[in-house]
Write an enzyme that holds these catalytic residues in place. Structure first.
Site, PDB file in Angstrom:
ATOM      1  CB  SER A 129      -0.880  -0.016   1.259  1.00  0.00           C
ATOM      2  OG  SER A 129      -1.391   1.262   1.520  1.00  0.00           O
ATOM      3  CE1 TYR A 154      -4.104  -1.952   4.891  1.00  0.00           C
ATOM      4  CE2 TYR A 154      -3.527   0.314   4.348  1.00  0.00           C
ATOM      5  CZ  TYR A 154      -3.844  -0.972   3.947  1.00  0.00           C
ATOM      6  OH  TYR A 154      -3.906  -1.271   2.608  1.00  0.00           O
TER       7      TYR A 154
HETATM    8  N1  LIG Z   1      -8.488  -0.267  -2.416  1.00  0.00           N
HETATM    9  C1  LIG Z   1      -7.433   0.502  -2.174  1.00  0.00           C
HETATM   10  O1  LIG Z   1      -7.495   1.729  -2.318  1.00  0.00           O
HETATM   11  C2  LIG Z   1      -6.130  -0.101  -1.721  1.00  0.00           C
HETATM   12  C3  LIG Z   1      -5.015   0.752  -1.602  1.00  0.00           C
HETATM   13  C4  LIG Z   1      -3.811   0.214  -1.177  1.00  0.00           C
HETATM   14  C5  LIG Z   1      -3.690  -1.144  -0.924  1.00  0.00           C
HETATM   15  N2  LIG Z   1      -4.788  -1.937  -1.044  1.00  0.00           N
HETATM   16  C6  LIG Z   1      -4.618  -3.381  -0.738  1.00  0.00           C
HETATM   17  O2  LIG Z   1      -5.133  -4.116  -1.836  1.00  0.00           O
HETATM   18  C7  LIG Z   1      -5.696  -5.345  -1.372  1.00  0.00           C
HETATM   19  C8  LIG Z   1      -7.136  -5.461  -1.841  1.00  0.00           C
HETATM   20  O3  LIG Z   1      -7.875  -4.344  -1.324  1.00  0.00           O
HETATM   21  P1  LIG Z   1      -9.406  -4.134  -1.612  1.00  0.00           P
HETATM   22  O4  LIG Z   1      -9.616  -2.678  -1.764  1.00  0.00           O
HETATM   23  O5  LIG Z   1      -9.858  -5.054  -2.670  1.00  0.00           O
HETATM   24  O6  LIG Z   1     -10.005  -4.538  -0.185  1.00  0.00           O
HETATM   25  P2  LIG Z   1     -11.262  -5.461   0.177  1.00  0.00           P
HETATM   26  O7  LIG Z   1     -11.460  -5.309   1.649  1.00  0.00           O
HETATM   27  O8  LIG Z   1     -12.407  -5.144  -0.720  1.00  0.00           O
HETATM   28  O9  LIG Z   1     -10.742  -6.914  -0.163  1.00  0.00           O
HETATM   29  C9  LIG Z   1      -9.978  -7.690   0.727  1.00  0.00           C
HETATM   30  C10 LIG Z   1     -10.649  -9.053   0.833  1.00  0.00           C
HETATM   31  O10 LIG Z   1      -9.846  -9.864   1.691  1.00  0.00           O
HETATM   32  C11 LIG Z   1     -10.706 -10.637   2.501  1.00  0.00           C
HETATM   33  N3  LIG Z   1      -9.981 -10.974   3.730  1.00  0.00           N
HETATM   34  C12 LIG Z   1      -9.569 -10.127   4.707  1.00  0.00           C
HETATM   35  N4  LIG Z   1      -8.948 -10.822   5.674  1.00  0.00           N
HETATM   36  C13 LIG Z   1      -8.958 -12.132   5.301  1.00  0.00           C
HETATM   37  C14 LIG Z   1      -8.480 -13.323   5.881  1.00  0.00           C
HETATM   38  N5  LIG Z   1      -7.874 -13.323   7.091  1.00  0.00           N
HETATM   39  N6  LIG Z   1      -8.660 -14.486   5.226  1.00  0.00           N
HETATM   40  C15 LIG Z   1      -9.283 -14.511   4.021  1.00  0.00           C
HETATM   41  N7  LIG Z   1      -9.772 -13.402   3.416  1.00  0.00           N
HETATM   42  C16 LIG Z   1      -9.609 -12.231   4.052  1.00  0.00           C
HETATM   43  C17 LIG Z   1     -11.903  -9.746   2.776  1.00  0.00           C
HETATM   44  O11 LIG Z   1     -13.080 -10.492   3.088  1.00  0.00           O
HETATM   45  C18 LIG Z   1     -12.043  -8.985   1.452  1.00  0.00           C
HETATM   46  O12 LIG Z   1     -12.997  -9.581   0.593  1.00  0.00           O
HETATM   47  C19 LIG Z   1      -5.540  -5.326   0.150  1.00  0.00           C
HETATM   48  O13 LIG Z   1      -4.355  -6.022   0.468  1.00  0.00           O
HETATM   49  C20 LIG Z   1      -5.397  -3.850   0.464  1.00  0.00           C
HETATM   50  O14 LIG Z   1      -4.690  -3.655   1.678  1.00  0.00           O
HETATM   51  C21 LIG Z   1      -6.011  -1.464  -1.446  1.00  0.00           C
END
Ligand SMILES: NC(=O)c1ccc[n+]([C@@H]2O[C@H](COP(=O)([O-])OP(=O)(O)OC[C@H]3O[C@@H](n4cnc5c(N)ncnc54)[C@H](O)[C@@H]3O)[C@@H](O)[C@H]2O)c1
Length: 332
Positions: A129, A154
């Site tokens: 991130s 985080y």
């Molecule tokens: N969306 C953004 O702006 C953004 C920015 C920077 C980094 N990220 C990273 O990208 C990745 C995806 O983000 P996103 O926006 O799709 O988030 P999201 O919350 O929509 O998706 C994450 C998924 O992981 C699942 N999850 C969480 N903990 C879990 C566990 N212990 N076991 C199994 N499943 C689990 C959740 O149910 C969820 O469906 C993440 O790693 C997030 O930290 C996202």
């Protein structure tokens, strides 16, 4: 060739799976469908993948390392795309242990599964991130910049994931790439993020909280650009023993008040703004230097905010005409 996608029911996971299925890949999805935000949205994302290709889904928690190891042993994926995490900056002040479980123990489960696959694993790609860059007012942020002052738990867990991954790549000669995503938005997005909450409130005629009185900047990146970046990286695996890190962002930070103005244009409504102080854990700015992605993969984003936001608003209107949804915690 099988690819294991963790967080398949998440925002980015759903889009990554759709893209991989369209390319004819066999996709094994994993997610625990936790209730951090409305799990019905996660189920609907999974349902939207039906019929797109060879997709199977396993509901399990990454912290259950034995179950993750069993799944990897049974499916023998050539590639792992690890997107599952406890996301959200502000929520990490409320429920820190959720971050330890998903982002530390869960990440280690994935690294251990990769280690067990050994030479059968071509590439592990995981989500980091932009938050690892900490609270900096000036950008752009380069992958080689110091990242030893995360502003939230985080961010600290995401940085820890990078360090654990670098160690595993070296120790067990694994090919690993980490991607630092910058504020992603788009259809099937996240209800806990500001763009969703602002859209919801503006359309309902309700006031929106504008933190740090709008003096925040974000490098808003459209989901299709994120997925094309992930795709480009998947096509060029790291070498064995190599751990790479890349920013994937829009390289065009937008002031929060300008973002709200763009959302007013996309919704055709005026926002009622309530100025608020800076939130603990938030950062002033994010701004991706993307020269490494350009140099190594020829990747660059192609969607301007003015084009991407109406696509999200259209999707949001369509969805909320048929679904109720729960408000989230408010990360930007
Ligand atoms: N969306 C953004 O702006 C953004 C920015 C920077 C980094 N990220 C990273 O990208 C990745 C995806 O983000 P996103 O926006 O799709 O988030 P999201 O919350 O929509 O998706 C994450 C998924 O992981 C699942 N999850 C969480 N903990 C879990 C566990 N212990 N076991 C199994 N499943 C689990 C959740 O149910 C969820 O469906 C993440 O790693 C997030 O930290 C996202």
């Amino acid at each position: 060739m099988t690819i294991l996608v963790t967080g398949a029911a998440g925002f980015i996971g759903r889009h990554a799976c759709a893209r991989l299925l369209a390319a004819g890949r066999r996709v094994v999805g994993l997610d625990n469908l936790n209730p951090y935000y409305d799990p019905a949205l996660k189920r609907d994302r999974l349902a939207s993948l039906a019929g797109l290709g060879d997709f199977s889904f396993h509901r399990l928690d990454l912290a259950d390392h034995a179950a993750v190891a069993d799944l990897a042993r049974a499916e023998r994926p050539r590639t792992i795309l690890h997107l599952a995490a406890q996301a959200g900056v502000r929520y990490s002040l409320q429920d820190p242990f959720a971050y330890a479980q998903s982002n530390l123990t869960g990440h280690l489960s994935v690294l251990e599964a990769a280690r067990a696959l050994g030479g059968g694993l071509e590439h592990l790609v995981y989500a980091s991130s932009s938050s690892v860059y900490g609270n900096r007012a000036e950008g752009p942020f380069k992958e080689t910049d110091p990242v030893d002052a995360p502003a939230s738990l985080y961010a600290a867990t995401k940085r820890a994931d990078e360090l654990m991954s670098a160690t595993y790549a070296r120790l067990y000669t694994l090919p690993i790439t980490g991607l630092r995503f910058f504020t992603v938005y788009g259809p099937w997005g996240r209800p806990d993020m500001a763009y969703w909450m602002f859209t919801q409130k503006i359309l309902a005629g309700e006031p929106i909280d504008v933190f740090n009185e709008g003096r925040l900047k974000r490098d808003f990146t459209f989901i299709d650009d994120i997925v094309s970046g992930v795709d480009a990286v998947l096509k060029s695996p790291a070498a064995r023993g190599e751990h790479r890190l890349y920013n994937i962002g829009n390289n065009d930070p937008v002031e929060l008040l300008d973002f709200i103005a763009a959302l007013e244009r996309a919704t055709g409504r005026k926002a009622i703004k309530v100025m608020k102080p800076m939130q603990p854990g938030d950062v002033l700015s994010t701004f991706a230097d993307i020269s490494a992605m350009k140099r190594d993969f020829g990747w660059a984003p192609t969607t301007r905010l003015a084009d991407g936001l109406p696509v999200f608003v259209d999707w949001y209107r369509e969805r909320t005409s048929t679904h109720a949804h729960a408000p989230g915690a408010g990360s930007i």
